[in-house]
Design a protein around this motif. Structure first.
Motif, mmCIF file in Angstrom:
data_model
loop_
_atom_site.group_PDB
_atom_site.id
_atom_site.type_symbol
_atom_site.label_atom_id
_atom_site.label_comp_id
_atom_site.label_asym_id
_atom_site.label_seq_id
_atom_site.Cartn_x
_atom_site.Cartn_y
_atom_site.Cartn_z
ATOM 1 N N MET A 192 0.835 -1.191 0.000
ATOM 2 C CA MET A 192 0.000 0.000 0.000
ATOM 3 C C MET A 192 0.878 1.252 0.000
ATOM 4 O O MET A 192 2.092 1.174 -0.053
ATOM 5 N N GLY A 193 0.248 2.399 0.087
ATOM 6 C CA GLY A 193 0.996 3.645 0.189
ATOM 7 C C GLY A 193 1.570 4.100 -1.140
ATOM 8 O O GLY A 193 1.068 3.763 -2.219
ATOM 9 N N LEU A 194 2.671 4.848 -1.071
ATOM 10 C CA LEU A 194 3.315 5.420 -2.246
ATOM 11 C C LEU A 194 4.514 4.582 -2.653
ATOM 12 O O LEU A 194 5.274 4.109 -1.805
ATOM 13 N N LEU A 195 4.689 4.420 -3.953
ATOM 14 C CA LEU A 195 5.875 3.760 -4.500
ATOM 15 C C LEU A 195 6.568 4.748 -5.430
ATOM 16 O O LEU A 195 5.979 5.213 -6.404
ATOM 17 N N TYR A 196 7.821 5.081 -5.100
ATOM 18 C CA TYR A 196 8.600 6.054 -5.874
ATOM 19 C C TYR A 196 9.787 5.347 -6.516
ATOM 20 O O TYR A 196 10.467 4.540 -5.874
ATOM 21 N N HIS A 197 10.054 5.681 -7.780
ATOM 22 C CA HIS A 197 11.261 5.168 -8.436
ATOM 23 C C HIS A 197 11.685 6.114 -9.548
ATOM 24 O O HIS A 197 10.909 6.947 -10.027
ATOM 25 N N GLY A 198 12.939 5.972 -9.955
ATOM 26 C CA GLY A 198 13.465 6.725 -11.090
ATOM 27 C C GLY A 198 13.622 5.821 -12.293
ATOM 28 O O GLY A 198 12.886 4.832 -12.448
ATOM 29 N N THR A 199 14.615 6.127 -13.136
ATOM 30 C CA THR A 199 14.829 5.329 -14.343
ATOM 31 C C THR A 199 16.224 4.713 -14.417
ATOM 32 O O THR A 199 16.408 3.687 -15.064
ATOM 33 N N LEU A 200 17.221 5.304 -13.752
ATOM 34 C CA LEU A 200 18.596 4.823 -13.897
ATOM 35 C C LEU A 200 18.762 3.390 -13.423
ATOM 36 O O LEU A 200 19.391 2.574 -14.102
ATOM 37 N N ALA A 201 18.212 3.042 -12.273
ATOM 38 C CA ALA A 201 18.415 1.705 -11.708
ATOM 39 C C ALA A 201 17.772 0.611 -12.547
ATOM 40 O O ALA A 201 18.027 -0.573 -12.307
ATOM 41 N N LEU A 202 16.975 1.000 -13.539
ATOM 42 C CA LEU A 202 16.276 0.014 -14.363
ATOM 43 C C LEU A 202 17.029 -0.298 -15.649
ATOM 44 O O LEU A 202 16.494 -0.950 -16.548
ATOM 45 N N ARG A 203 18.284 0.166 -15.732
ATOM 46 C CA ARG A 203 19.064 -0.062 -16.957
ATOM 47 C C ARG A 203 19.404 -1.530 -17.155
ATOM 48 O O ARG A 203 19.699 -1.967 -18.266
ATOM 49 N N HIS A 204 19.410 -2.324 -16.065
ATOM 50 C CA HIS A 204 19.724 -3.746 -16.166
ATOM 51 C C HIS A 204 18.439 -4.560 -15.998
ATOM 52 O O HIS A 204 17.591 -4.230 -15.165
#
Length: 302
Positions: free
Chosen positions: A116-128
């Motif tokens: 539940m709640g908020l989920l925050y993420h960017g884009t750099l860590a998803l390169r792999h």
């Protein structure tokens, strides 16, 4: 301060390594989690560090600051993330080292992270693919709003990988240059708020967003919500010492506002206020709780 919901932060934690051997702890998701803890919240950072000296320093720093380390994974094979900073002609050049521990984040155990709640993420860590798969797994059972903070770093992004992240998100933050890179529109002049607002409207509508925030540096920010675009004035200008991490501070206050139910325009104004305070200091984070308390007091929410 009591949060109205849990906050999960997914992504990289790393060290910026300078030619003089100075190492500065950072990474956008880590910085956001640090600021939220400074404001009195209890975010949970899902990331991965190596079983090395840098990884131990990260755990120690998080522990001293009161950040939850239960979702910080240890990697036996890959080193803690780093950005190698070199000087070329007197100008800094940054190499985001690949094959880092945060590229290989495992899906967290369901009991370790709230659905539940908020989920925050960017884009750099998803390169792999490994970390991208971990976020996909996390999102598959998440039932609250998803906040995407776009951070396009060459060569670690593509339209094909970023736009699906936009589709999954409820709220998206990026800057004007990044918006132009993700659209077929000609890049609008940042001073041309009308053209930028039109580009925001097309982008937000096409991806069915609830909220789109475009930061404009000294010009403030634009907020798209419910089909309307409003301009948020910049914070009062002050001395600029170090702009690194200003966007992370801005994002942290947006999350703070979401968790507390602040009106969006109010959240953006306070986010700009905090970012302006950050750039007047050296470093992307602040290790003095009283500074965060001063901001809360000035906003009347301490």
């Amino acid at each position: 301060m009591q949060t109205h919901c849990s906050i999960t932060i997914f992504g990289e934690v790393l060290f910026d390594c300078f030619p003089d051997a100075t190492e500065v702890l950072g990474g956008a998701p880590f910085n956001v989690a640090w600021h939220l803890r400074g404001f009195g919240l209890a975010p949970r950072l899902v990331s991965r560090v190596g079983r090395d000296g840098r990884g131990e320093r990260i755990r120690s720093a998080m522990g001293r600051w009161g950040l939850d380390v239960s979702a910080l994974q240890s990697d036996p094979s890959h080193p803690t993330g780093q950005v190698s900073v070199t000087l070329v002609g007197g100008e800094p050049r940054y190499e985001i080292v690949s094959g880092s521990a945060y590229d290989f984040i495992d899906p967290p155990e369901p009991c370790a992270v709230s659905a539940m709640g908020l989920l925050y993420h960017g884009t750099l860590a998803l390169r792999h693919p490994a970390s991208a798969a971990a976020l996909t797994s996390l999102k598959s059972r998440h039932q609250g709003p998803i906040v995407l903070d776009v951070n396009l770093r060459r060569p670690w992004w593509s339209i094909e990988t970023v736009l699906p992240l936009v589709e999954d998100a409820h709220h998206v933050k990026l800057n004007a240059a990044e918006l132009a890179l993700l659209t077929a529109d000609a890049p609008p002049d940042e001073d041309d708020g009308v053209a930028l607002a039109a580009s925001m409207h097309r982008f937000a509508e096409s991806h069915r967003l609830e909220t789109l925030v475009v930061t404009r540096g000294a010009l403030g920010a634009l907020l798209w919500r419910g089909g309307e675009v409003v301009s948020v004035a910049p914070a009062a200008a002050g001395p600029v010492v170090d702009t690194v991490g200003a966007g992370d501070g801005f994002a942290a206050v947006l999350l703070l506002g979401l968790s507390q139910g602040w009106p969006w325009a109010e959240s953006l104004a306070r986010a700009g206020d905090f970012a302006a305070g950050l750039v007047s200091r050296r470093g992307a984070t602040i290790d003095d709780p009283s500074v965060y308390a001063q901001f809360l007091t000035s906003w009347g929410v301490g």
